[in-house]
Design an enzyme around this catalytic site. Sequence first.
Site, PDB file in Angstrom:
ATOM      1  N   PHE A 150       0.747  -1.379   0.386  1.00  0.00           N
ATOM      2  CA  PHE A 150      -0.344   0.123  -0.134  1.00  0.00           C
ATOM      3  C   PHE A 150       0.605   1.206   0.198  1.00  0.00           C
ATOM      4  O   PHE A 150       0.518   2.402  -0.462  1.00  0.00           O
ATOM      5  CB  PHE A 150      -1.098  -0.298   1.191  1.00  0.00           C
ATOM      6  CG  PHE A 150      -0.201   0.476   2.513  1.00  0.00           C
ATOM      7  CD1 PHE A 150      -0.097   1.513   2.640  1.00  0.00           C
ATOM      8  CD2 PHE A 150       0.280  -0.466   3.835  1.00  0.00           C
ATOM      9  CE1 PHE A 150       0.564   2.663   3.909  1.00  0.00           C
ATOM     10  CE2 PHE A 150       0.914  -0.047   4.601  1.00  0.00           C
ATOM     11  CZ  PHE A 150       0.760   1.398   4.658  1.00  0.00           C
ATOM     12  N   LYS A 174      -1.230  -7.050  -9.586  1.00  0.00           N
ATOM     13  CA  LYS A 174      -1.967  -7.578  -8.120  1.00  0.00           C
ATOM     14  C   LYS A 174      -1.815  -5.767  -7.271  1.00  0.00           C
ATOM     15  O   LYS A 174      -0.848  -6.156  -6.746  1.00  0.00           O
ATOM     16  CB  LYS A 174      -1.959  -8.842  -7.566  1.00  0.00           C
ATOM     17  CG  LYS A 174      -3.436  -8.842  -6.970  1.00  0.00           C
ATOM     18  CD  LYS A 174      -3.572  -7.812  -5.634  1.00  0.00           C
ATOM     19  CE  LYS A 174      -3.317  -8.055  -5.256  1.00  0.00           C
ATOM     20  NZ  LYS A 174      -3.799  -6.980  -4.493  1.00  0.00           N
ATOM     21  N   GLU A 177      -5.211  -3.909  -1.760  1.00  0.00           N
ATOM     22  CA  GLU A 177      -6.536  -3.448  -2.069  1.00  0.00           C
ATOM     23  C   GLU A 177      -6.636  -2.095  -0.749  1.00  0.00           C
ATOM     24  O   GLU A 177      -7.625  -1.641  -1.034  1.00  0.00           O
ATOM     25  CB  GLU A 177      -7.180  -4.524  -1.273  1.00  0.00           C
ATOM     26  CG  GLU A 177      -6.718  -5.242   0.259  1.00  0.00           C
ATOM     27  CD  GLU A 177      -5.698  -5.940   0.308  1.00  0.00           C
ATOM     28  OE1 GLU A 177      -4.602  -5.905  -0.512  1.00  0.00           O
ATOM     29  OE2 GLU A 177      -5.498  -6.752   0.788  1.00  0.00           O
ATOM     30  N   ARG A 178      -5.835  -1.430  -0.535  1.00  0.00           N
ATOM     31  CA  ARG A 178      -5.400  -0.608   0.385  1.00  0.00           C
ATOM     32  C   ARG A 178      -5.492   0.625  -0.775  1.00  0.00           C
ATOM     33  O   ARG A 178      -5.932   1.789   0.148  1.00  0.00           O
ATOM     34  CB  ARG A 178      -4.918  -0.523   1.538  1.00  0.00           C
ATOM     35  CG  ARG A 178      -5.465  -1.238   2.791  1.00  0.00           C
ATOM     36  CD  ARG A 178      -5.014  -1.437   4.371  1.00  0.00           C
ATOM     37  NE  ARG A 178      -3.569  -1.901   3.799  1.00  0.00           N
ATOM     38  CZ  ARG A 178      -2.842  -2.333   4.554  1.00  0.00           C
ATOM     39  NH1 ARG A 178      -2.892  -1.950   6.431  1.00  0.00           N
ATOM     40  NH2 ARG A 178      -1.557  -3.453   4.689  1.00  0.00           N
ATOM     41  N   SER A 227       5.248  -6.777   3.187  1.00  0.00           N
ATOM     42  CA  SER A 227       6.050  -7.439   4.722  1.00  0.00           C
ATOM     43  C   SER A 227       6.551  -9.135   4.815  1.00  0.00           C
ATOM     44  O   SER A 227       6.563  -9.277   3.557  1.00  0.00           O
ATOM     45  CB  SER A 227       4.537  -7.236   5.500  1.00  0.00           C
ATOM     46  OG  SER A 227       3.319  -8.486   5.018  1.00  0.00           O
ATOM     47  N   CYS A 282      10.069   1.604   3.844  1.00  0.00           N
ATOM     48  CA  CYS A 282      10.722   0.674   4.355  1.00  0.00           C
ATOM     49  C   CYS A 282      11.195   0.781   4.641  1.00  0.00           C
ATOM     50  O   CYS A 282      12.704   0.340   4.871  1.00  0.00           O
ATOM     51  CB  CYS A 282      10.918  -0.104   2.929  1.00  0.00           C
ATOM     52  SG  CYS A 282      11.450  -0.102   1.202  1.00  0.00           S
ATOM     53  N   GLU A 381       9.116  -4.194  13.125  1.00  0.00           N
ATOM     54  CA  GLU A 381       9.088  -2.913  12.483  1.00  0.00           C
ATOM     55  C   GLU A 381       7.832  -2.678  12.427  1.00  0.00           C
ATOM     56  O   GLU A 381       6.544  -3.303  12.452  1.00  0.00           O
ATOM     57  CB  GLU A 381       8.763  -3.423  11.163  1.00  0.00           C
ATOM     58  CG  GLU A 381       8.147  -3.069  10.052  1.00  0.00           C
ATOM     59  CD  GLU A 381       8.118  -3.049   8.422  1.00  0.00           C
ATOM     60  OE1 GLU A 381       7.401  -4.021   8.300  1.00  0.00           O
ATOM     61  OE2 GLU A 381       8.834  -2.643   7.283  1.00  0.00           O
TER      62      GLU A 381
HETATM   63  P1  NAD Z   1       1.542  -6.753   2.962  1.00  0.00           P
HETATM   64  O1  NAD Z   1       2.820  -7.679   3.127  1.00  0.00           O
HETATM   65  O2  NAD Z   1      -0.026  -6.985   3.864  1.00  0.00           O
HETATM   66  O3  NAD Z   1       0.604  -6.444   1.326  1.00  0.00           O
HETATM   67  C1  NAD Z   1       1.475  -6.772   0.145  1.00  0.00           C
HETATM   68  C2  NAD Z   1       0.260  -7.197  -1.164  1.00  0.00           C
HETATM   69  O4  NAD Z   1       0.565  -8.496  -0.429  1.00  0.00           O
HETATM   70  C3  NAD Z   1      -0.778  -6.524  -0.673  1.00  0.00           C
HETATM   71  O5  NAD Z   1      -1.121  -7.024  -1.722  1.00  0.00           O
HETATM   72  C4  NAD Z   1      -1.680  -7.810  -0.143  1.00  0.00           C
HETATM   73  O6  NAD Z   1      -2.698  -8.007  -0.818  1.00  0.00           O
HETATM   74  C5  NAD Z   1      -1.240  -9.096  -0.808  1.00  0.00           C
HETATM   75  N1  NAD Z   1      -0.998 -10.105   0.790  1.00  0.00           N
HETATM   76  C6  NAD Z   1      -1.571  -9.780   1.962  1.00  0.00           C
HETATM   77  N2  NAD Z   1      -1.747 -10.426   3.189  1.00  0.00           N
HETATM   78  C7  NAD Z   1      -1.497 -11.231   2.410  1.00  0.00           C
HETATM   79  C8  NAD Z   1      -1.955 -13.500   2.519  1.00  0.00           C
HETATM   80  N3  NAD Z   1      -1.753 -13.333   3.487  1.00  0.00           N
HETATM   81  N4  NAD Z   1      -1.276 -14.069   0.832  1.00  0.00           N
HETATM   82  C9  NAD Z   1      -1.065 -13.283  -0.083  1.00  0.00           C
HETATM   83  N5  NAD Z   1      -1.172 -12.326   0.093  1.00  0.00           N
HETATM   84  C10 NAD Z   1      -0.456 -10.832   0.905  1.00  0.00           C
HETATM   85  O7  NAD Z   1       1.717  -5.301   2.735  1.00  0.00           O
HETATM   86  P2  NAD Z   1       1.524  -3.971   3.356  1.00  0.00           P
HETATM   87  O8  NAD Z   1       1.055  -3.904   4.796  1.00  0.00           O
HETATM   88  O9  NAD Z   1       0.527  -3.236   2.495  1.00  0.00           O
HETATM   89  O10 NAD Z   1       2.943  -2.955   3.281  1.00  0.00           O
HETATM   90  C11 NAD Z   1       4.088  -2.505   3.700  1.00  0.00           C
HETATM   91  C12 NAD Z   1       5.163  -3.547   3.936  1.00  0.00           C
HETATM   92  O11 NAD Z   1       5.918  -3.489   2.579  1.00  0.00           O
HETATM   93  C13 NAD Z   1       6.136  -3.212   5.331  1.00  0.00           C
HETATM   94  O12 NAD Z   1       6.603  -4.012   5.362  1.00  0.00           O
HETATM   95  C14 NAD Z   1       7.154  -2.689   4.244  1.00  0.00           C
HETATM   96  O13 NAD Z   1       8.766  -2.680   5.013  1.00  0.00           O
HETATM   97  C15 NAD Z   1       7.294  -3.359   2.874  1.00  0.00           C
HETATM   98  N6  NAD Z   1       7.686  -3.129   1.571  1.00  0.00           N
HETATM   99  C16 NAD Z   1       8.659  -3.554   1.829  1.00  0.00           C
HETATM  100  C17 NAD Z   1       9.585  -2.470   0.755  1.00  0.00           C
HETATM  101  C18 NAD Z   1      11.133  -3.404   0.058  1.00  0.00           C
HETATM  102  O14 NAD Z   1      11.519  -2.859  -0.588  1.00  0.00           O
HETATM  103  N7  NAD Z   1      11.411  -4.085   0.467  1.00  0.00           N
HETATM  104  C19 NAD Z   1       9.329  -1.714   0.195  1.00  0.00           C
HETATM  105  C20 NAD Z   1       7.644  -0.906   0.622  1.00  0.00           C
HETATM  106  C21 NAD Z   1       7.794  -2.109   0.804  1.00  0.00           C
END
Ligand code: NAD
Length: 491
Positions: A150, A174, A177-178, A227, A282, A381
């Site tokens: 998101f 994909k 969704e937020r 994440s 991140c 985190e």
């Molecule tokens: P998230 O993991 O909740 O969601 C990421 C994606 O995965 C979304 O599209 C979501 O729909 C999907 N998803 C969520 N839960 C899932 C599951 N159980 N099974 C399969 N798919 C699932 O992450 P977020 O809250 O949207 O984003 C923030 C996180 O992303 C933070 O931890 C941040 O550090 C990380 N991030 C990392 C980088 C990097 O470069 N390392 C960059 C940006 C964000």
Amino acid sequence: MVKRLQHLIGKHLVQGDSATWGQVYDPATGTLLAEVPLDAGESVTLAVREAVAAFPSWKATPILHRARVMFRYRELLERYREDLARMVTLEHGKTLDDANGEVGRGIEVVEVAASAPSLLKGETLTDVARGIDTTMVRVPLGVVAGITPFNFPAMIPLWMMPLALVAGNSFILKPSERTPLTSMRLAELLFEAGLPEGVLNVVHGGRETVDALLSSPEVKAISFVGSQPVAEYVYRTASGLGKRVQALGGAKNYHVVMADADLTRTVPALMQSAFGAAGERCLAGSVVIAVGDVAGPLLAHLRNAADRWRVGSGLDADVDMGPLIRAEHRDRVAGYVEAGIEEGAELIRDGRTGDWPTGGFFLGPTIFDRVQPEMTIAREEIFGPVLSVIREPDLPSAVRTANRSRFGNTATIYTESGGAARYFREHIEAGMVGVNVGVAAPVAVFPFAGWKQSFYGDLHATGMDGLLFYTERQVITARWWGGNGSPRLAE
Ligand code: NAD
């Protein structure tokens, strides 16, 4: 009536058969902006079918033509940059300046994609044996999918789509969704730039949609950013099914401040790093290690700066920091503040209350002193505006403390000493290292990823790594009979 988002399949908006819907909010006011389909239904099957059908002709399209789509795309992104930034601010909450910068970082990737004809050239060696030539070419993989988080609704889809597409793949996005609104606009603009039907598809949803993409045999590679637990899950599941995967995960970024650091420059850099985008980056600096006697003056400056930090709607020009993404997330961050107090850290600035617009998901800059490395707030985190300060006597102990983290996305040192900076670079376990830079995000010609549990895979995002991730190498060893010098004529 609230707008209901549709999938983008082929080149057309398709009403999904989703039974469950998620909400997209303006986090600064709590206003409902749109609803998004949450379960996959038929959407992934349809998108994969379109992407498979479009692939052969897109692969056969000369790379110069594919690159020209990127040149046009770049112009469109520049033309609509302000609108895109506004859309990012509306659905994410970050300030307009920050959102504008995010779109700019995405445009950088499009510029790399536009130079693909040079970057994707292969290699040739003639006469590797008598009359035999060897050539290595890079070919697209087929259908590849990207799953995005998101917190960068524009930049992270742009890490993936331009490079995958210019290399000749078809792509399924994909989005989170937020924050799915910006992704839809980015996709529309790609078609406006001349991308053929079916080469790009956008499917919405949560876990179920992700699982359908991971298990589809036609999807050859997965780019994931999100994440840590989900990154690990996506990596294990998709690589177990034989797919190529790059999965960028969560982070806990340490910033080391040496006694010789220039605090007039260090403090603004730390403020932006820790509290910019409400800590939802991140690359956010979430732990400061104060070395030696810098702790006293550093904390005084930080507290003053945090008191002056303006919290409000990201759309307002005089605001430094917007809201968190959801009320539940704000409550989760407040829970970490509670945990820090319970574990004995000293709360020197409490951002849990403040004079903010009503309805929004706000939490102000929060600072803890005398944090111990084993405390929850130093290890996990938080993804919010909470900064933990640890005190260490010297640089080696600061580096040892930072390296205890299971994450290794980025780390920064603030110093005027080249020797200290060099020691830090050589010993710190992080993929992206800053020296007097608060958010050490590499420009798009370089690879972007962390180490340890911040990254699962091999080839990083962006730069040449990005292009290599989306291509396979094929090596042709050829012998041609006839012609001067051929073995047969020479006999
Ligand atoms: P998230 O993991 O909740 O969601 C990421 C994606 O995965 C979304 O599209 C979501 O729909 C999907 N998803 C969520 N839960 C899932 C599951 N159980 N099974 C399969 N798919 C699932 O992450 P977020 O809250 O949207 O984003 C923030 C996180 O992303 C933070 O931890 C941040 O550090 C990380 N991030 C990392 C980088 C990097 O470069 N390392 C960059 C940006 C964000």
